[in-house]
Enzyme design. Structure first.
Site, PDB file in Angstrom:
ATOM      1  N   GLU A  49      39.885  46.264  41.961  1.00  0.00           N
ATOM      2  CA  GLU A  49      39.532  47.447  41.401  1.00  0.00           C
ATOM      3  C   GLU A  49      38.148  47.654  41.341  1.00  0.00           C
ATOM      4  O   GLU A  49      37.460  48.841  41.223  1.00  0.00           O
ATOM      5  CB  GLU A  49      39.888  47.536  39.709  1.00  0.00           C
ATOM      6  CG  GLU A  49      38.948  46.653  38.829  1.00  0.00           C
ATOM      7  CD  GLU A  49      39.076  45.095  39.049  1.00  0.00           C
ATOM      8  OE1 GLU A  49      38.314  44.370  38.555  1.00  0.00           O
ATOM      9  OE2 GLU A  49      40.079  44.622  39.605  1.00  0.00           O
TER      10      GLU A  49
ATOM     11  N   CYS B 295      41.390  38.277  37.041  1.00  0.00           N
ATOM     12  CA  CYS B 295      40.890  37.141  37.173  1.00  0.00           C
ATOM     13  C   CYS B 295      40.501  36.230  35.957  1.00  0.00           C
ATOM     14  O   CYS B 295      41.670  35.520  35.974  1.00  0.00           O
ATOM     15  CB  CYS B 295      39.355  37.658  37.463  1.00  0.00           C
ATOM     16  SG  CYS B 295      38.037  36.715  38.338  1.00  0.00           S
TER      17      CYS B 295
ATOM     18  N   HIS C 169      39.607  41.032  42.150  1.00  0.00           N
ATOM     19  CA  HIS C 169      39.027  42.179  41.795  1.00  0.00           C
ATOM     20  C   HIS C 169      39.433  43.509  42.709  1.00  0.00           C
ATOM     21  O   HIS C 169      38.330  44.013  43.151  1.00  0.00           O
ATOM     22  CB  HIS C 169      37.680  41.936  41.347  1.00  0.00           C
ATOM     23  CG  HIS C 169      37.233  41.370  40.142  1.00  0.00           C
ATOM     24  ND1 HIS C 169      37.552  41.940  38.903  1.00  0.00           N
ATOM     25  CD2 HIS C 169      37.093  39.894  40.015  1.00  0.00           C
ATOM     26  CE1 HIS C 169      37.182  40.780  38.090  1.00  0.00           C
ATOM     27  NE2 HIS C 169      36.835  39.475  38.534  1.00  0.00           N
TER      28      HIS C 169
END
Length: 308
Positions: A237, A142, A235
């Protein structure tokens, strides 16, 4: 194989409860194996949450991974206890003479600032420069992806008309990319950002290749030819409730915030979010660790700078 993390790191308990194979430092000492050394530069304010998220995806591979946490010495964390930082984090001065198979630099909530205005920008630049000779492959997430594209290649970030917030569909733009080997034709990834980088700016740089895009998100994944530097604008994760926590925080504070796209069933924020990105997240990190770290790094990682 497991991920090796400190015995008392909060992520250990969480991941054990999720049946993710975690090996503590004590047990690792009894094994005759060289785990992959992965450095996590954690710029997120919610450090324990981010530690757990990254340990989860890095630990879901057949490779043994040893995770080292790095903090900015030029910035004091306001949301994580001093005791936690002292117990589990190192500074750049403490590790700069070491080499690492891989490094992850997280996002940070500083998008509205110019890069040079960020308190720890000078220190982060030093780390990014150091990574060229001390890390086999660096994975930027990001804001860190935008920061690294700016530092390494002079690519400016651009403000969005409104916050990109939700879970969006992506496609693989470069069909030969091994980072996306095994991915479906379309896959979902969470995003939460106010800025972006433009494809036309990236395409001007011969060393860079756009690997994945999305109709709403634009550029998602970029890499150098050999994957020494990988830039991810989303993102993958994120936990199931990460976007919800951000949404409820802003909503309760009376701040303008749209409901996350493709997140709550029927856009009903009273219902549990629907996770549509977990398998892609695990495959993304597994591919990175396998193809760009494990199969590329020399057994003697002190010789990384000789393997340009």
């Amino acid at each position: 194989m497991p991920i090796k993390i400190p015995n008392e790191l909060p992520a250990t308990k969480v991941l054990n409860e999720e049946n993710i194979f975690v090996i503590t430092e004590t047990r690792a000492l009894t094994q005759d194996i060289r785990p992959l050394q992965i450095l996590i530069v954690n710029l997120m304010p919610t450090k324990i949450v981010t530690e757990t998220q990254l340990a989860r995806v890095l630990g879901n591979t057949p490779l043994q991974v040893e995770m080292e946490l790095l903090m900015m010495s030029s910035h004091k964390s306001k949301n994580t206890s001093k005791e936690h930082m002292l117990a589990f984090y190192k500074t750049f001065d403490e590790i700069k003479d070491r080499n690492f198979d891989g490094m992850v630099i997280t996002g940070a909530p500083v998008e509205h600032m110019d890069f040079e205005q960020v308190e720890y920008w000078k220190e982060l630049c030093e780390i990014m420069e150091w990574s060229k000779t001390h890390v086999t492959s660096t994975f930027h997430i990001c804001w860190a992806a935008q920061a690294a594209l700016y530092y390494h290649y002079g690519i400016e970030k651009k403000p969005l008309d409104k916050k990109l917030f939700g879970v969006f569909e992506h496609t693989v733009a470069h069909k030969g990319s091994i980072l996306f080997r095994g991915f479906d034709d379309t896959f979902m990834v969470p995003h939460s950002r106010h800025t972006t980088v433009l494809a036309e700016d990236i395409e001007k740089v011969p060393e860079l290749k756009i690997l994945s895009t999305g109709k709403e998100v634009g550029v998602y994944a970029v890499a150098t030819d050999r994957g020494r530097q990988i830039f991810i604008t989303g993102h993958s994760e994120y936990d199931a409730d990460t976007l919800n926590r951000e949404y409820q925080r802003d909503k309760n504070a009376g701040l303008p915030i749209d409901i996350p796209v493709n997140y709550f069933p029927n856009d009903d924020d009273t219902l549990p979010p629907k996770v549509t990105w977990r398998s892609g997240a695990n495959l993304l990190y597994s591919n990175w660790l396998n193809y760009f770290v494990y199969q590329t790094t020399p057994y003697d990682i002190t010789t990384i700078s000789k393997h340009e």
